[in-house]
Design a protein around this motif. Structure first.
Motif, mmCIF file in Angstrom:
data_model
loop_
_atom_site.group_PDB
_atom_site.id
_atom_site.type_symbol
_atom_site.label_atom_id
_atom_site.label_comp_id
_atom_site.label_asym_id
_atom_site.label_seq_id
_atom_site.Cartn_x
_atom_site.Cartn_y
_atom_site.Cartn_z
ATOM 1 N N GLU A 128 31.451 40.675 46.634
ATOM 2 C CA GLU A 128 30.560 40.923 47.754
ATOM 3 C C GLU A 128 29.675 42.121 47.416
ATOM 4 N N THR A 129 28.481 42.139 47.976
ATOM 5 C CA THR A 129 27.562 43.252 47.798
ATOM 6 C C THR A 129 27.560 44.098 49.065
ATOM 7 N N LYS A 130 27.850 45.370 48.923
ATOM 8 C CA LYS A 130 27.879 46.282 50.067
ATOM 9 C C LYS A 130 26.826 47.371 49.866
ATOM 10 N N TYR A 131 25.930 47.472 50.832
ATOM 11 C CA TYR A 131 24.889 48.519 50.796
ATOM 12 C C TYR A 131 25.384 49.701 51.638
ATOM 13 N N VAL A 132 25.274 50.912 51.087
ATOM 14 C CA VAL A 132 25.723 52.129 51.772
ATOM 15 C C VAL A 132 24.561 53.106 51.831
ATOM 16 N N LYS A 182 16.997 63.897 52.108
ATOM 17 C CA LYS A 182 18.409 64.045 52.443
ATOM 18 C C LYS A 182 19.067 62.689 52.735
ATOM 19 N N ARG A 183 18.827 61.770 51.859
ATOM 20 C CA ARG A 183 19.380 60.422 52.009
ATOM 21 C C ARG A 183 19.816 59.905 50.635
ATOM 22 N N MET A 184 20.995 59.305 50.566
ATOM 23 C CA MET A 184 21.428 58.581 49.368
ATOM 24 C C MET A 184 21.598 57.124 49.734
ATOM 25 N N MET A 185 21.195 56.244 48.819
ATOM 26 C CA MET A 185 21.311 54.802 49.059
ATOM 27 C C MET A 185 22.024 54.170 47.871
ATOM 28 N N GLU A 186 23.115 53.475 48.141
ATOM 29 C CA GLU A 186 23.937 52.893 47.084
ATOM 30 C C GLU A 186 24.213 51.411 47.338
ATOM 31 N N VAL A 187 24.409 50.698 46.260
ATOM 32 C CA VAL A 187 24.902 49.326 46.330
ATOM 33 C C VAL A 187 26.244 49.283 45.605
ATOM 34 N N ARG A 188 27.261 48.816 46.301
ATOM 35 C CA ARG A 188 28.597 48.727 45.720
ATOM 36 C C ARG A 188 29.043 47.266 45.661
ATOM 37 N N LYS A 189 29.902 46.965 44.706
ATOM 38 C CA LYS A 189 30.467 45.629 44.557
ATOM 39 C C LYS A 189 31.960 45.684 44.870
ATOM 40 N N GLN A 190 32.437 44.704 45.616
ATOM 41 C CA GLN A 190 33.863 44.647 45.898
ATOM 42 C C GLN A 190 34.319 43.192 45.931
ATOM 43 N N PRO A 191 35.605 42.946 45.661
ATOM 44 C CA PRO A 191 36.101 41.562 45.608
ATOM 45 C C PRO A 191 35.987 40.884 46.962
ATOM 46 N N PRO A 218 37.841 34.995 36.395
ATOM 47 C CA PRO A 218 36.896 35.884 37.070
ATOM 48 C C PRO A 218 37.398 36.358 38.431
ATOM 49 N N ALA A 219 38.161 35.504 39.130
ATOM 50 C CA ALA A 219 38.695 35.916 40.430
ATOM 51 C C ALA A 219 39.614 37.117 40.269
ATOM 52 N N LEU A 220 40.558 37.019 39.320
ATOM 53 C CA LEU A 220 41.495 38.127 39.113
ATOM 54 C C LEU A 220 40.788 39.355 38.562
ATOM 55 N N ALA A 221 39.854 39.162 37.660
ATOM 56 C CA ALA A 221 39.126 40.296 37.086
ATOM 57 C C ALA A 221 38.347 41.047 38.158
ATOM 58 N N ALA A 222 37.825 40.322 39.135
ATOM 59 C CA ALA A 222 37.046 40.941 40.204
ATOM 60 C C ALA A 222 37.922 41.666 41.212
ATOM 61 N N GLY A 223 39.217 41.347 41.231
ATOM 62 C CA GLY A 223 40.124 41.967 42.182
ATOM 63 C C GLY A 223 40.563 41.050 43.298
ATOM 64 N N CYS A 224 40.252 39.757 43.188
ATOM 65 C CA CYS A 224 40.667 38.773 44.195
ATOM 66 C C CYS A 224 42.082 38.281 43.908
ATOM 67 N N THR A 225 42.708 37.715 44.936
ATOM 68 C CA THR A 225 43.960 36.994 44.752
ATOM 69 C C THR A 225 43.682 35.498 44.881
ATOM 70 N N PHE A 226 44.648 34.664 44.492
ATOM 71 C CA PHE A 226 44.308 33.295 44.115
ATOM 72 C C PHE A 226 45.357 32.307 44.595
ATOM 73 N N VAL A 227 44.888 31.201 45.191
ATOM 74 C CA VAL A 227 45.738 30.065 45.532
ATOM 75 C C VAL A 227 45.082 28.824 44.946
ATOM 76 N N VAL A 228 45.803 28.089 44.097
ATOM 77 C CA VAL A 228 45.215 26.917 43.447
ATOM 78 C C VAL A 228 45.941 25.654 43.876
ATOM 79 N N LYS A 229 45.137 24.615 44.137
ATOM 80 C CA LYS A 229 45.656 23.279 44.394
ATOM 81 C C LYS A 229 45.184 22.396 43.243
ATOM 82 N N PRO A 230 46.060 22.089 42.262
ATOM 83 C CA PRO A 230 45.669 21.215 41.154
ATOM 84 C C PRO A 230 45.681 19.756 41.587
ATOM 85 N N PRO A 231 45.076 18.859 40.816
ATOM 86 C CA PRO A 231 45.045 17.446 41.181
ATOM 87 C C PRO A 231 46.414 16.797 41.039
ATOM 88 N N SER A 232 46.644 15.774 41.836
ATOM 89 C CA SER A 232 47.931 15.074 41.786
ATOM 90 C C SER A 232 48.146 14.352 40.461
#
Length: 474
Positions: free
Chosen positions: A466-470, A128-137, A160-174
Motif C-alpha cells: 500500500e502507498t501511504k502519504y504523510v 515548515k512542512r515535510m511530505m513523505e510517501v511510505r510503503k507498507q504491506p 513477493p507477498a512474504l517479502a513485502a511483509g504480508c501473510t498468506f493463505v493459499v488454496k491450490p487446485p483440486s
C-alpha cells in the motif's frame, strides 16, 4: 501419500473427508488431501491475521533470510518436487525440473527485491512542512492457484507477498494439490513462523467464498480462467479488496517473411508444445506471411514429428497427458471444427485414451480461416493452427481481434518491422524471436480481459504494498 491442511503451523484435517489425487497418465491414485470448507478457511485467515503484525514488523533483511532458506530447500529437493509434479499433473519430467528452477528463481528474486521497497520525500509547497510517501504491506493475502504450473504459480505469489511483509493463505487446485503441500512443508522447514503461511484444500466454492467475503483478507491473487476471474472481481467489491488477476489468453504468433525460419520454428515449438499446450501464454494461433508460408510449414511439421507423447516419467517424453477428459474433448472439438470448415491437417489430428487417461498427438493445421472456432477460443492443447497473411498490418489486425491480451509472439530479423509489430500488439507480454519470454525479473500479466496487475519484476512486489502519504507540520 496422505497430506493435510497447514493452519497456524499445524498439519490438520485428518478427520475430514478426503479428496483423491490421480495421475493423469496412469489413472492411479497418488495421494489424498482433506476436503476443507468455510470453517477451515476461516481458521487459516484468522491465523494469518494474527501473525501479520509480527511478520510485517520484521526487517526486510530478516524476511529475506527466510526466503533464502526456502530457495535453498527448493533446489535441494528439486528432483523430488519435479517427480511429484509430473505424477500429479503429467508434464514431462524435464519440464517439471525446469519449473522447480523457475519457481525457485522467484523466491530468490523477491528475497532481494524486498530490500528495495523504497518510499520517497516530496518537495513541500509550504514552509515548515515535510511530505513523505511510505510503503507498507497490504495485509493478509488469499491466493488461488491453477493446476498447470503447481509450483510456479504459488512461488510467484508467495515470495513477493512474504517479502513485502504480508501473510498468506493459499488454496491450490483440486487436481494438483500435492506439490503445493510439499512447498508449504519446505516453508515450515525453512523456519517461517506459525501463521505466516497457511494452506487449505477442498471445495473451491467454499474456500474461495470465505477468502472473498472475509474482511481480514485484504488482497486476492488469482491465476485461472477469465470467467472465474470476473466472478472474483464481483465478489471482491463487497469488502473492496486489492485484487490481482492473471487470466485466460489466446496468444498469436506472427512469423514475418524476413524471419529466420529455423529460429521461428524452434520458437513456435517451444511456445506451442510446452506442457502439451496447456499453458496460458502458449501460442494458440499462428500467422505466417505468404512468401514463406509453405517453407515454414514444411520445416515446422518435420520438427514437430519428433515430439513423443506419453507418460511424463518416461525418458524421451515431450508431451504428457491432457489433464482430464474435458480438456481432451475441447481439443478434439477445435480440430474437427477446423477440418470441417476447410483446414488441412498436415500432422496429427487425433488422440487416444488409455486406462481412462487422455493423450493428444502434436497437431498442425494449415489453411485455417479467421471464423474457425480454434482461432477464436483458447484451445489449451498441442494444436497449432496456421493462417496465411499478406502484410504486417494484416497480421497485427488478426492478432488483436480477441478480447484477450496476455502474450503474443513475433519472429522478424528486422528492427524496424519487429518494432512496428510489437508496438501494434495489445498484449502485456511479447516474445520477439523468443518463444519462452517468462523470467522472475520481468513483469508478467495481461491487458484487456487477460487480467489486472503484474507478477514478477519490480512490479511483482508493488502488488502487495500500500502507498501511504504523510504530511508533517514542523
Amino acid at each position: 501419500m496422505e497430506k493435510f491442511h497447514y493452519i497456524n503451523g499445524d498439519w490438520v484435517g485428518q478427520d475430514l473427508e478426503k479428496l483423491e489425487v490421480n495421475n493423469p497418465a496412469t489413472g492411479d491414485v497418488v495421494g489424498t488431501v482433506p476436503i476443507g470448507g468455510k470453517s477451515e478457511t476461516k481458521k487459516a485467515i484468522d491465523a494469518a491475521h494474527k501473525a501479520f503484525p509480527e511478520w510485517s514488523s520484521l526487517t526486510a533483511y530478516e524476511r529475506s533470510s527466510y526466503l533464502k532458506k526456502l530457495h535453498s530447500l527448493m533446489l535441494e529437493h528439486e528432483d523430488e518436487l519435479a517427480e511429484l509434479m509430473t505424477i500429479e499433473m503429467g508434464k514431462p519430467l524435464h519440464e517439471s525440473k525446469g519449473e522447480v528452477a523457475y519457481s525457485a528463481s522467484f523466491v530468490e528474486w523477491f528475497a532481494e527485491e524486498g530490500k528495495r521497497v523504497y518510499g520517497r520525500t516530496i518537495p513541500p509547497h509550504k514552509e515548515k512542512r515535510m511530505m513523505e510517501v511510505r510503503k507498507q504491506p497490504v495485509g493478509v493475502v488469499g491466493a488461488i492457484t491453477p493446476w498447470n504450473f503447481p509450483a510456479a504459480m504459488i512461488a510467484r505469489k508467495l515470495a513477493p507477498a512474504l517479502a513485502a511483509g504480508c501473510t498468506f493463505v493459499v488454496k491450490p487446485p483440486s487436481a494438483t494439490p500435492l506439490t503445493a503441500v510439499r512447498l508449504v512443508e519446505l516453508c515450515e522447514e525453512a523456519g517461517i513462523p506459525k501463521g505466516v503461511v497457511n494452506l487449505v484444500t477442498g471445495k473451491s466454492s467454499e474456500v474461495a467464498g470465505e477468502l472473498m467475503s472475509n474482511p481480514h483478507v485484504r488482497k486476492i491473487t488469482f491465476t485461472g480462467s477469465t470467467e472465474v476471474g470476473k466472478k472474483l472481481m464481483e465478489q471482491s467489491a463487497e469488502t473492496v479488496k486489492n485484487i490481482s488477476l492473471e487470466l485466460g489468453g489466446h496468444a498469436p504468433i506472427i512469423v514475418l517473411d524476413d524471419a529466420d525460419i529455423d529460429k521461428a520454428v524452434d520458437g513456435v515449438i517451444a511456445s506451442k508444445f510446452r506442457n502439451g499446450g496447456q499453458t496460458c501464454i502458449c501460442g494458440n494461433r499462428v500467422y505466417v506471411q505468404e512468401k514463406i508460408y509453405d517453407d515454414f510449414i514444411s520445416k515446422f511439421v518435420n520438427k514437430a514429428k519428433e515430439l513423443q507423447v506419453g507418460n511424463g516419467l518416461e525418458e524421451g517424453t515431450d508431451i504428457g497427458p491432457m489433464i482430464d477428459k474435458d480438456g481432451y474433448d475441447k481439443v478434439e472439438k477445435h480440430v474437427q471444427n477446423a477440418i470441417s470448415q476447410g483446414a488441412e491437417c498436415v500432422l496429427g489430428g487425433e488422440g487416444y485414451e488409455e486406462n481412462g487417461c487422455y493423450f493428444y498427438r502434436p497437431t498442425i493445421l494449415k489453411d485455417v480461416a479467421p471464423g474457425m472456432l480454434i482461432m477464436n477460443e483458447e484451445t489449451f492443447g498441442p494444436v497449432a493452427p496456421i493462417q496465411k497473411v499478406s502484410t504486417d498490418d494484416e497480421a497485427i489486425k488478426f492478432a488483436n481481434q480477441t478480447p484477450f491480451g496476455l502474450a503474443a509472439y513475433v519472429f522478424s530479423e528486422s528492427v524496424r518491422r519487429g518494432n512496428h509489430v510489437v508496438n501494434g500488439l495489445d498484449y502485456g507480454i511479447v516474445g520477439w524471436n523468443d518463444g519462452v519470454p517468462s523470467a522472475a525479473q520481468a513483469p508478467f500479466g495481461g491487458m484487456k480481459q487477460s487480467g489486472i496487475g503484474r507478477e514478477g519484476g519490480h512490479e511483482g512486489i508493488e502488488a502487495y504494498l500500500e502507498t501511504k502519504y504523510v504530511s508533517i507540520g514542523l
